[in-house]
Enzyme design. Structure first.
Site, PDB file in Angstrom:
ATOM      1  N   TYR A  77      -9.525  -0.899   3.519  1.00 39.18           N
ATOM      2  CA  TYR A  77      -8.868  -0.789   4.824  1.00 39.18           C
ATOM      3  C   TYR A  77      -8.508   0.645   5.176  1.00 39.18           C
ATOM      4  CZ  TYR A  77      -7.934  -5.310   6.997  1.00 39.18           C
ATOM      5  OH  TYR A  77      -8.048  -6.490   7.675  1.00 39.18           O
ATOM      6  N   VAL A  91      -6.985   2.877   2.111  1.00 38.04           N
ATOM      7  CA  VAL A  91      -6.551   2.180   0.909  1.00 38.04           C
ATOM      8  C   VAL A  91      -7.606   1.126   0.593  1.00 38.04           C
ATOM      9  CG1 VAL A  91      -4.618   1.054  -0.240  1.00 38.04           C
ATOM     10  CG2 VAL A  91      -4.191   2.527   1.730  1.00 38.04           C
ATOM     11  N   GLY A  92      -8.526   1.501  -0.295  1.00 38.40           N
ATOM     12  CA  GLY A  92      -9.615   0.594  -0.636  1.00 38.40           C
ATOM     13  C   GLY A  92     -10.476   0.328   0.579  1.00 38.40           C
ATOM     14  N   ASP A 114      27.345   5.739   9.753  1.00 40.65           N
ATOM     15  CA  ASP A 114      26.016   6.327   9.544  1.00 40.65           C
ATOM     16  C   ASP A 114      25.085   5.213   9.070  1.00 40.65           C
ATOM     17  OD1 ASP A 114      23.875   7.948   9.091  1.00 40.65           O
ATOM     18  OD2 ASP A 114      24.824   9.168   7.534  1.00 40.65           O
ATOM     19  N   HIS A 149      -3.789 -11.559  10.533  1.00 40.05           N
ATOM     20  CA  HIS A 149      -5.209 -11.335  10.785  1.00 40.05           C
ATOM     21  C   HIS A 149      -5.990 -12.608  10.468  1.00 40.05           C
ATOM     22  CE1 HIS A 149      -8.786  -8.331  10.256  1.00 40.05           C
ATOM     23  NE2 HIS A 149      -9.076  -9.345  11.034  1.00 40.05           N
ATOM     24  N   ASP A 161       0.801  -1.223   0.000  1.00 42.08           N
ATOM     25  CA  ASP A 161       0.000   0.000   0.000  1.00 42.08           C
ATOM     26  C   ASP A 161       0.835   1.275   0.000  1.00 42.08           C
ATOM     27  OD1 ASP A 161      -2.414  -1.288  -0.203  1.00 42.08           O
ATOM     28  OD2 ASP A 161      -2.674  -1.479   1.954  1.00 42.08           O
ATOM     29  N   GLU A 199      25.787  -6.388   7.526  1.00 39.78           N
ATOM     30  CA  GLU A 199      24.371  -6.402   7.161  1.00 39.78           C
ATOM     31  C   GLU A 199      23.731  -7.784   7.300  1.00 39.78           C
ATOM     32  OE1 GLU A 199      25.140  -4.473   3.262  1.00 39.78           O
ATOM     33  OE2 GLU A 199      23.437  -3.218   3.806  1.00 39.78           O
ATOM     34  N   HIS A 252      -4.964 -13.282   6.353  1.00 39.03           N
ATOM     35  CA  HIS A 252      -4.013 -12.377   5.703  1.00 39.03           C
ATOM     36  C   HIS A 252      -3.125 -11.737   6.751  1.00 39.03           C
ATOM     37  CE1 HIS A 252      -7.512  -9.946   6.829  1.00 39.03           C
ATOM     38  NE2 HIS A 252      -6.645  -8.961   7.008  1.00 39.03           N
TER      39      HIS A 252
HETATM   40 NI    NI Z   1      -6.719  -7.410   8.317  1.00 35.99          NI
END
Ligand code: NI
Length: 664
Positions: free
Chosen positions: A391, A388-389, A595, A606, A307, A494, A445
């Site tokens: 949600y 966003v749509g 840095d 969910h 998103d 890293e 999801h």
């Molecule tokens: Ni959800």
């Protein structure tokens, strides 16, 4: 122009100027087709480096106000990352990425909706489902992902799904028109593919969350009023905010939304040796997010919404309303976004800033002496909400009186739904979906966010240590078998810094400045305390596993680079994947005492529940940054006792407890 701070919020005039400079550039003006087809969906501040910024603020370098513009030359793939100097009127950077797909464009999304609605096969399939009025069908365009379709590398596509809205204000997500999918060349408005996997009856219930549709409304809720009779404790000067020792600048980005710049704290309590503004974060923002769906259904397996990169958290921001989204004494910041052709428009009240009482900050009752001291916690809240749509995501940054910084994401809105047979048992939805209402299910999801923290704890050069608590085996070193230690390990490169949470070990990550010691002789630090968060459940070999590599782990640390800005790279839409953090960190660059940028992925898995329907009570995700030896003692000892009912919240004359003093 020269009096504009280099990080000031963009004005409409600045956006117009930047787009005009680009339109006049020979690479656009010189190509007849391009001059007509070119789009400018994202315009934002091109930020100077830390060194440049310091010089500009010191007045030793003239301010060069620069603007970064996403340029989309034509209807196919290919994006240009251009930087314009408004100070000189020049195009100073022009980086073409031929196979990149831009963010979804607003007008293209509309053209995909219109093309679907006009498509004969779609119309016939809608009629087969007993619906005659096509205008009452809600069509949602989705970013398509990348699944090896013949046309997806050559075209900008969206996938469109349909919902039945019985009335204009109905909740379309209550009535998914299951089985129908169009794949549309959004730039050209052509339906490329129409899919009908078969009819599933519409769910029977309206799923309304409007007050008029509820059986009754509560009548026993008494008012709570927040009053600040002397006004707020914060100060605002342009985009510069001051509050209780905190100082920060408010920024805006079409993809990241709210950006915090130059976050620092000025200790006024004498709790540290220095009385100066001490930097903590040079820049902080949500760099990307992904919502992968775990369903194998042809209508749903491809749903992996990035998103930030595909739609833009800033681009999808809506205006906030006083007394509803925020209460108390509010300061709003307006921001400017752009339409596809680069026309600026204002989002009024996009960012809300206010103070909140937050219960107690510290308290102690001295049973021996009969004293009681308590201080109230308060936080400065800086927030915005992206829709966003289906949600909503509320992003709330909190600054506390004790030096703590917190990001809390509030997830609400409406789940992505699918129809299921009305007479099927709830278990029929399993294993990839859960039934949430009669004839309605929602796929499992995740919502995984990545925050990019350009840290600068008392200076640019920092080091990250992982802290794990380890029990000591019983033995001569641990005769009572009770001992445990907190062990710090420096993350030196890293690859070594790609880490996951481990709550059983109280795992946290300390951002240390080894060259700055506190009054106890220890390096000053801030500690990143993660929440209880999953990582990406999808397999690394999956489409989303490749594209959302950043979501496979909770922590990444990189050396700062100007062009490493967003966790999944600049162009996640329709990407083949591999970009962003996995690509950069493969170099395994050193990250000690330099840095660095700390990237934290967090979120929720969910598993839909009936209580999430028809609109979802807020679910929370986030993390905290707490000072760890940044100060020499509790920095909030200088808080005055709060007044309550005319008496102060400390009681020097209280009687000692008559029953004696229990052991702590
Ligand atoms: Ni959800």
């Amino acid at each position: 122009m020269s009096d504009v701070h280099p990080l000031a919020l963009l004005s409409a005039d600045e956006i117009n100027d930047a787009v005009a400079i680009l339109r006049a550039d020979h690479r656009i003006a010189g190509a007849a087709d391009t001059a007509e087809t070119v789009r400018f969906p994202a315009v934002r501040v091109a930020e100077p480096t830390k060194a440049e910024l310091a010089e500009m603020e010191a007045g030793t370098r003239p301010i060069d106000r620069r603007v970064r513009v996403m340029v989309v030359p034509g209807p196919g793939p290919g994006v240009v990352d251009a930087v314009v100097s408004l100070t000189t009127g020049q195009v100073v950077e022009w980086v073409e990425t031929a196979d990149a797909h831009p963010t979804l464009l607003f007008m293209e999304a509309m053209s995909a909706i219109n093309a679907t609605r006009a498509h004969p096969e779609w119309q016939a399939a809608i009629r087969l489902r007993g619906i005659e009025d096509f205008e009452q069908v809600q069509i949602d365009p989705w970013p398509p992902g990348r699944f090896g379709l013949a046309y997806e590398s050559e075209r900008r596509i969206v996938r469109c799904i349909s919902f039945w809205r019985e009335t204009g204000g109905a909740n379309g997500y209550a009535r998914p028109i299951e089985g129908l999918l169009t794949i549309v060349d959004a730039a050209r408005g052509e339906v490329l593919e129409f899919i009908d996997t078969g009819i599933v009856p519409l769910a029977p219930e309206l799923g309304s969350y409007f007050p008029a549709d509820q059986p009754s409304l509560r009548s026993d809720l008494k008012p709570i009023e927040i009053t600040q009779p002397e006004g707020p404790s914060f100060t605002v000067d342009g985009n510069l905010v001051g509050w209780q020792g905190w100082q920060l600048r408010i920024g805006w980005d079409p993809f990241e939304g709210l950006v915090l710049h130059q976050v620092g704290y000025r200790d006024r309590s004498g709790a540290s040796a220095v009385d100066e503004l001490r930097p903590i974060l040079h820049r902080a923002a949500v760099s990307e997010m992904v919502v992968p769906y775990g369903d194998t259904d042809p209508m749903h397996f491809w749903k992996n919404a990035f998103d930030a990169g595909e739609w833009g958290l800033g681009r999808m921001t809506t205006s906030l309303k006083l007394g509803c989204d925020c209460v108390g004494h509010i300061h709003y910041f307006d921001v400017h976004n752009t339409l596809d052709r680069g026309e600026p428009y204002v989002v009024a009240n996009a960012i809300c800033m206010h103070e909140e009482d937050y219960g107690i900050l510290w308290k102690h009752v001295d049973m021996h002496h009969g004293t009681s001291e308590v201080r109230r916690s308060r936080r400065l809240v800086v927030s915005f909400v992206a829709t966003v749509g289906n949600y909503e995501y509320g992003f709330f940054w909190y600054f506390y009186l004790d030096g703590t910084i917190q990001l809390e994401v509030k997830l609400t809105g409406i789940m992505s739904t699918k129809a299921m047979a009305i007479d099927a048992p709830a278990s029929a939805a399993l294993p990839y979906t859960r039934q949430i209402a009669p004839g309605l299910a929602a796929p499992l999801h995740q919502h995984l966010f990545n925050v990019r923290l350009d840290v600068t704890v008392d200076g640019f050069d920092n080091t990250v240590e992982e802290v794990n608590v380890r029990p000591i085996p019983p033995g001569p070193d641990n005769p009572w078998a009770n001992a445990f230690v907190a062990e710090a390990t420096v993350l030196e490169t890293e690859l070594a810094a790609i880490r996951d949470i481990d709550p059983a070990k109280a795992r946290a990550w300390r951002i240390v400045n080894p060259t700055k010691l506190n009054g106890l002789g220890e390096p000053v630090a801030y500690k990143l305390i993660p929440g209880s968060t999953p990582t990406l459940h999808a397999d690394p070999s999956s489409n989303v596993g490749r594209r959302a590599g950043f979501a496979r782990h909770n922590l990444w640390v990189t050396p700062w680079r100007a062009d490493e800005r967003r966790a999944a790279g600049e162009y996640p839409n329709q990407s083949v994947g591999g970009d962003g953090l996995p690509r950069w960190t493969a170099a395994d660059r050193p990250i000690v005492d330099t840095d660095i940028v700390v990237w934290h992925t967090f979120g929720v898995t969910h598993v839909p529940r009936p209580e999430d329907w028809p609109v979802m009570p807020v679910e929370y995700a986030g993390f905290s940054l707490v000072p760890f030896g940044f100060f020499d003692r509790n920095p909030a000892l200088d808080l005055p006792p709060a007044a309550a009912d005319g008496e102060h919240c400390h009681a020097e004359t209280a009687e000692p407890a008559e029953t004696g003093t229990p052991s702590p």
